[in-house]
Every structure is written in C-alpha cells, then in structure tokens.
Design an enzyme around this catalytic site. Structure first.
Site, PDB file in Angstrom:
ATOM      1  CG  HIS A   1      74.363 -16.478 -26.195  1.00  0.00           C
ATOM      2  ND1 HIS A   1      74.579 -15.485 -27.323  1.00  0.00           N
ATOM      3  CD2 HIS A   1      75.399 -16.998 -25.542  1.00  0.00           C
ATOM      4  CE1 HIS A   1      75.898 -15.223 -27.091  1.00  0.00           C
ATOM      5  NE2 HIS A   1      76.575 -16.240 -26.173  1.00  0.00           N
ATOM      6  CB  CYS A   2      72.633 -17.973 -31.527  1.00  0.00           C
ATOM      7  SG  CYS A   2      70.856 -17.853 -31.623  1.00  0.00           S
ATOM      8  CB  ALA A   3      72.681 -13.153 -33.210  1.00  0.00           C
TER       9      ALA A   3
END
Length: 353
Positions: free
Chosen positions: A90-92
């Site tokens: 995941h990232c933002a």
C-alpha cells in the site's frame, strides 16, 4: 478503501485507509505488509503490530529514487508468499508508489514475458486507477533493462542513472557537476569485459591518439527513430561519448583531474558548463570536440544530455579488427606464412580475400 488482489498472485494493493478494516485484512489472510510512504512512529506501532512489516520511505514524486528499494521489497514479498501468507502493498492512495513496487515484483518473476507497461495492465485488471508517475515508470524500465537483478546498486546502468541525476541537479542550479560525482566510464571495471569481434575506434586526426572505442560511444538512434523533431536520415556531425578520464583537463581546467584534490568541490571556484574537448596528447593540443553539461542539439535534431561530443571533422573513425580475425584472414589478404591452412585454395597459392 478497498483492497484489490493482483490477478494470479496472493498480493493485494490498496491505500493506507484499508488498514482500518481489520476484518477484511484477516479475511484475506494478510500476514505481510509493505508500506511505500513516509510513516510516523505512532502509525507504525498502532497499525502494523500484528503483521510482518516492511517500510519504504518514499514520496510520490518523479525524482524519488524508488529503484534502489526494489530488490529488498521483492525479497520481503516473496518471503511472505513462501510462508503461506498473503501480502498487502500500500501507499497513500494505492495508485502510484504501491503499483510501482508490485510491477517490480511481477517483472522480477517474469522478466522475459513482461514489460513495465504490460505488468501495469495486469494490475489494472483488478485496480484500474493504478498509474505510477513518469519517474517511477522510467525506473521500472531501467530495472527491466538491467534484467531485474537482486542487487541494483552495483549495476553500471543504475550507477550511470545516478550520475545523470547528479548532472541534472547541478545544471538546474547553473553549475557543472562536481568532479568527484562524475562517472568516468573507462575507470569502471565493468567496462573491461570481453569486447565484440569488431568495434569502432576513434583517433585524433592530428596525432593519431586513440580517444574512444565502441563501449564508450553514446548512441542516440532510438530517439532518432521515435522523435518527430529529429531528422532520421540526417548525418550526425559529432560522436557523443560517455565521460572518459582523458577529458578531465577540459572539463575541469584548474585541476590535475584527481578526484581527491578537486578545487571544484569548492562552490566559489566553479567548472565551466560548456567548452572544448582537447586532445590529451600534450604536444598535440588539438580541439577534437566540445562539451555542454546542459546538453547539445545534434545536427540530426536530437538533444543529448549531458553532451560530450567528438567532431567527426577532427577525428578519424574506423572499424578495429581484432587479432582473431587477422589470423582467420577475414576480409584481409594475408602473407603466405600467416594464412590458415583450411582457408587456402589448393593449388592457387592464395588465401581468402
């Protein structure tokens, strides 16, 4: 925010808010989490305590060096899969950084079957919004060009890319790069590999000093084929090179070329952004070309950055034939004592021409 499973993989991709849905994470058997963003310590302690966790501190910007993290991230993802768990990346927003890491993993798995763009299309089958920024796509292309190695930092392609980044940053500030940051290709051990049977050799026209051979020539045919601003059939007036050690006195005229004693590490004494390339033979001193750290437009219309070019009018360019070819008499009439017996014509007294 939903998690999306990459087709054919026990790997999921999402944004950071999916971590609040503990039931979904448990249902999908998420055991390992890769976070591709900057987190504060409180977030790490509260949200990831029940997972094996790997963090890549990275911003979603074109100039972020994500490439250096690909091997470690891939190794972590594979360890989670080998342990029988599922992995969340995941990232933002689950759009750029996380997608780039997942593409790198797919490329590492099938380097000959996938490209960065085809791997992205695989991920978009389940998560259409994925779109790594242009800088990340360039880095993925470099990673693929390298062959998706387990270590990128020692690879010459990666080191050359870092050098070009340093040059671009210096030029953006109106300065030539520091001497200690310039990568002279003829000093790199990886350039001393076995050479092709035939290569181009460039010499100073005045004194015949060898200046470069094929491994140090920087081609720009790819741009000539694909750019609408370039004249594909135009003759190039210069041969552009990677930086070579003999260029040091031209690039840094107030130094002896030593990286340990460069006066250009002092910002008050700056090297020129552009100038002439002078033949390294002391008694010659012929002007053999020019350089421009900010780049030059070739006569064919393409831009070369940084540009270190030998003028074709001031050098001689020829194909260099190696000793193996000479012994075989390929394309050369040989003296009788040097002719290979199997190439002679019985009764003719002549070797192959």
């Amino acid at each position: 925010m939903a998690m999306n499973q990459i087709p054919g993989q026990n790997i999921y991709i999402s944004g950071i808010f999916c971590l609040k849905n503990k039931a979904a994470l448990e249902r999908e058997n998420i055991t390992h989490v890769v976070s591709v963003l900057r987190l504060n310590p409180a977030e790490v302690k509260d949200a990831f305590s029940s997972f094996q966790h790997f963090v890549i501190d990275a911003d979603d910007t074109d100039d972020e060096n994500l490439l250096q993290h690909f091997p470690a991230a891939i190794q972590f993802i594979q360890s989670g899969l080998d342990a029988g768990g599922n992995v969340l990346v995941h990232c933002a927003m689950g759009k750029s950084r996380s997608a780039a890491v997942c593409i790198a993993y797919l490329l590492h798995q099938k380097p000959s079957a996938l490209t960065p763009h085809s791997a992205l299309e695989v991920i978009r089958q389940s998560r259409p919004l994925c779109e790594p920024n242009d800088g990340f796509m360039e880095q993925l292309a470099l990673y693929h060009e390298m062959g998706c190695p387990d270590d990128v930092t020692e690879h010459p392609v990666y080191q050359r890319w870092l050098y070009r980044r340093d040059v671009e940053e210096s030029v953006a500030c109106g300065r030539a790069p520091e001497l200690r940051s310039v990568r002279f290709e003829d000093e790199q051990p990886t350039r001393q590999e076995a050479k092709a049977s035939q290569e181009v050799e460039i010499k100073c026209r005045k004194c015949r000093k060898p200046l470069a051979t094929t491994p140090y020539i920087l081609p720009h045919e790819e741009e000539k084929r694909h750019s609408t601003k370039v004249r594909p059939n135009a003759e190039c007036a210069h041969v552009f090179l990677h930086p070579m050690k003999w260029m040091s006195p031209s690039l840094y005229p107030s130094t002896d070329g030593s990286k340990t004693s460069s006066s250009y590490d002092n910002p008050e004494e700056e090297a020129p952004l552009a100038g002439r390339l002078i033949c390294p033979t002391p008694k010659c001193g012929s002007n053999v070309g020019k350089f421009a750290w900010q780049g030059l437009q070739c006569s064919c219309g393409s831009w070369v950055v940084p540009a270190l070019g030998l003028a074709k009018a001031r050098v001689d360019i020829a194909n260099k034939v190696n000793a193996t070819q000479i012994r075989a008499g390929v394309g050369i009439r040989m003296p009788p004592g040097m002719r290979a017996p199997e190439t002679q014509e019985p009764g003719s007294g002549r070797g192959n021409l």
